[in-house]
Design a protein around this motif. Structure first.
Motif, PDB file in Angstrom:
ATOM      1  N   PRO A 125      -4.607 -24.546   4.073  1.00 59.89           N
ATOM      2  CA  PRO A 125      -4.775 -23.091   4.108  1.00 59.89           C
ATOM      3  C   PRO A 125      -3.744 -22.409   3.212  1.00 59.89           C
ATOM      4  N   PHE A 126      -4.181 -21.380   2.512  1.00 60.29           N
ATOM      5  CA  PHE A 126      -3.288 -20.705   1.569  1.00 60.29           C
ATOM      6  C   PHE A 126      -3.568 -19.211   1.616  1.00 60.29           C
ATOM      7  N   ARG A 127      -2.623 -18.443   2.139  1.00 62.59           N
ATOM      8  CA  ARG A 127      -2.754 -16.988   2.239  1.00 62.59           C
ATOM      9  C   ARG A 127      -2.252 -16.332   0.953  1.00 62.59           C
ATOM     10  N   ARG A 128      -3.004 -15.351   0.492  1.00 65.18           N
ATOM     11  CA  ARG A 128      -2.605 -14.593  -0.701  1.00 65.18           C
ATOM     12  C   ARG A 128      -2.816 -13.098  -0.455  1.00 65.18           C
ATOM     13  N   VAL A 129      -1.965 -12.288  -1.078  1.00 67.07           N
ATOM     14  CA  VAL A 129      -2.054 -10.844  -1.002  1.00 67.07           C
ATOM     15  C   VAL A 129      -2.442 -10.306  -2.379  1.00 67.07           C
ATOM     16  N   PHE A 130      -3.369  -9.336  -2.384  1.00 69.27           N
ATOM     17  CA  PHE A 130      -3.896  -8.761  -3.616  1.00 69.27           C
ATOM     18  C   PHE A 130      -3.607  -7.263  -3.645  1.00 69.27           C
ATOM     19  N   ASP A 185      -5.883  -0.334  -3.781  1.00 69.47           N
ATOM     20  CA  ASP A 185      -6.780  -1.231  -3.054  1.00 69.47           C
ATOM     21  C   ASP A 185      -5.967  -2.489  -2.747  1.00 69.47           C
ATOM     22  N   ILE A 186      -5.641  -2.700  -1.469  1.00 67.04           N
ATOM     23  CA  ILE A 186      -4.779  -3.809  -1.061  1.00 67.04           C
ATOM     24  C   ILE A 186      -5.531  -4.645  -0.031  1.00 67.04           C
ATOM     25  N   TRP A 187      -5.496  -5.962  -0.190  1.00 67.01           N
ATOM     26  CA  TRP A 187      -6.142  -6.827   0.802  1.00 67.01           C
ATOM     27  C   TRP A 187      -5.468  -8.200   0.806  1.00 67.01           C
ATOM     28  N   LEU A 241       0.827  -1.198   0.000  1.00 65.00           N
ATOM     29  CA  LEU A 241       0.000   0.000   0.000  1.00 65.00           C
ATOM     30  C   LEU A 241       0.864   1.252   0.000  1.00 65.00           C
ATOM     31  N   ALA A 242       1.902   1.263   0.839  1.00 65.50           N
ATOM     32  CA  ALA A 242       2.781   2.428   0.911  1.00 65.50           C
ATOM     33  C   ALA A 242       3.488   2.669  -0.425  1.00 65.50           C
ATOM     34  N   ARG A 243       3.933   1.592  -1.072  1.00 62.94           N
ATOM     35  CA  ARG A 243       4.634   1.740  -2.356  1.00 62.94           C
ATOM     36  C   ARG A 243       3.730   2.415  -3.388  1.00 62.94           C
ATOM     37  N   PHE A 244       2.488   1.970  -3.470  1.00 61.43           N
ATOM     38  CA  PHE A 244       1.610   2.487  -4.518  1.00 61.43           C
ATOM     39  C   PHE A 244       1.098   3.881  -4.196  1.00 61.43           C
ATOM     40  N   THR A 245       0.829   4.176  -2.944  1.00 56.19           N
ATOM     41  CA  THR A 245       0.399   5.535  -2.615  1.00 56.19           C
ATOM     42  C   THR A 245       1.538   6.528  -2.833  1.00 56.19           C
ATOM     43  N   GLU A 246       2.764   6.107  -2.575  1.00 57.43           N
ATOM     44  CA  GLU A 246       3.910   6.979  -2.854  1.00 57.43           C
ATOM     45  C   GLU A 246       4.048   7.269  -4.340  1.00 57.43           C
ATOM     46  N   LEU A 247       3.573   6.352  -5.177  1.00 58.02           N
ATOM     47  CA  LEU A 247       3.618   6.553  -6.623  1.00 58.02           C
ATOM     48  C   LEU A 247       2.396   7.317  -7.129  1.00 58.02           C
ATOM     49  N   GLY A 248       1.545   7.771  -6.221  1.00 55.86           N
ATOM     50  CA  GLY A 248       0.399   8.577  -6.597  1.00 55.86           C
ATOM     51  C   GLY A 248      -0.788   7.791  -7.102  1.00 55.86           C
ATOM     52  N   CYS A 249      -0.841   6.507  -6.798  1.00 57.56           N
ATOM     53  CA  CYS A 249      -1.933   5.665  -7.272  1.00 57.56           C
ATOM     54  C   CYS A 249      -3.067   5.599  -6.250  1.00 57.56           C
ATOM     55  N   ALA A 250      -4.254   5.365  -6.740  1.00 62.79           N
ATOM     56  CA  ALA A 250      -5.364   4.962  -5.885  1.00 62.79           C
ATOM     57  C   ALA A 250      -5.226   3.455  -5.694  1.00 62.79           C
TER      58      ALA A 250
END
Length: 285
Positions: free
Chosen positions: A273-278, A209-211, A198-207
């Protein structure tokens, strides 16, 4: 593959080269592997053009790349992958014009050095960037390669501390295997946490959505977790052991026994169980 022995009998970690992929093995669990990509697609906003240009980074055998044509029938879509085996399967099965007037094609590329060669409406990646240690450093040029209002979206496995991977890493470092496999089972150190993405993309000026989601998958058949990782996490190990059938069988037997204890079979199957980041990052207009 390279394997070095240091002085005093201490093994130095081998540097894993690109694994050899088996599209048929990978597709054995296609339903479970496809679900996170479908969940990702539902969160991608409207693209800036009616006939969008799309890149699929790490397209594998092309089955999820084809889903992009279902969502955007007029799109011109290119899937990129380093594996010749995967690209051969993808090209045979899916390349060509699409029903909506778009097209699908596939090209060989190392994602660690891939840069957009033209403006894209969507750059997407499904369960591939975990193989690219430098991927966070590519976010800026990939975002800059989007049209205004374009989107970069990916989902990435985040289960690298789960028993399936921890046991694999430990076995590769065991005295019996260290000289050949040290370093082949631990590939998670470059995966960021959701807040970091989230920090990487907001620093690049993007909107942005991370979950994250943990899928509690019910796998069937004998030793289904072993069968699952044969298509993914085990590929560097199997590539390193090569044609040494005896070593392959011995390693798989040891790993199988560890997995049976960690993931016991229940009356209706084995829970994995399998965790994924989006992440969905939209370049501002």
């Amino acid at each position: 593959m390279h394997s070095d022995i240091a002085s005093a009998g201490t093994a130095r970690p081998a540097t894993p080269s690109a694994p050899t992929w088996d599209p048929q093995q990978y597709l054995r669990h296609a339903g479970h592997r496809t679900r996170p990509f479908l969940d990702l697609l539902t969160r991608i906003p409207e693209l800036p053009t009616a006939a969008p240009r799309i890149a699929d980074l790490g397209c594998g055998p092309g089955n999820v790349t084809a889903l992009l044509a279902d969502r955007w029938p007029r799109a011109r879509i290119t899937g990129y992958d380093l594996s010749r085996e995967m690209l051969h399967r993808a090209t045979e099965e899916y390349a060509g014009p699409t029903a909506g007037g778009g097209s699908l094609d596939f090209r060989r590329a190392d994602l660690g050095g891939w840069l957009p060669e033209e403006p894209y409406d969507l750059i997407v990646s499904n369960a591939a960037l975990q193989w690219v240690p430098s991927h966070p450093g590519s976010f800026a040029p990939w975002i800059n390669g989007l049209r205004p209002g374009g989107t970069f979206a990916f989902q990435i496995p985040a289960n690298f501390t789960a028993p399936s991977h921890a046991l694999l890493a430990g076995l590769c470092e065991a005295p019996r295997w260290r000289s050949r496999l040290a370093g082949h089972g631990a590939r998670y150190v470059h995966i960021l946490e959701p807040a970091e993405y989230l920090a990487r993309f907001t620093e690049l000026g993007c909107a942005a959505d991370i979950w994250e989601t943990t899928y509690h998958q019910l796998l069937s058949g004998p030793d289904p977790v072993l069968d699952w990782v044969k298509g993914t996490a085990l590929r560097p190990v199997l590539t390193a052991l090569g044609d040494d059938r005896g070593a392959v069988d011995e390693f798989l037997g040891e790993y199988r026994d560890l997995l049976r204890e960690a993931y016991p079979q229940g009356p209706r199957g084995t829970v994995f169980p399998f965790r994924r980041v989006f992440a969905v990052a939209r370049r501002e207009v």
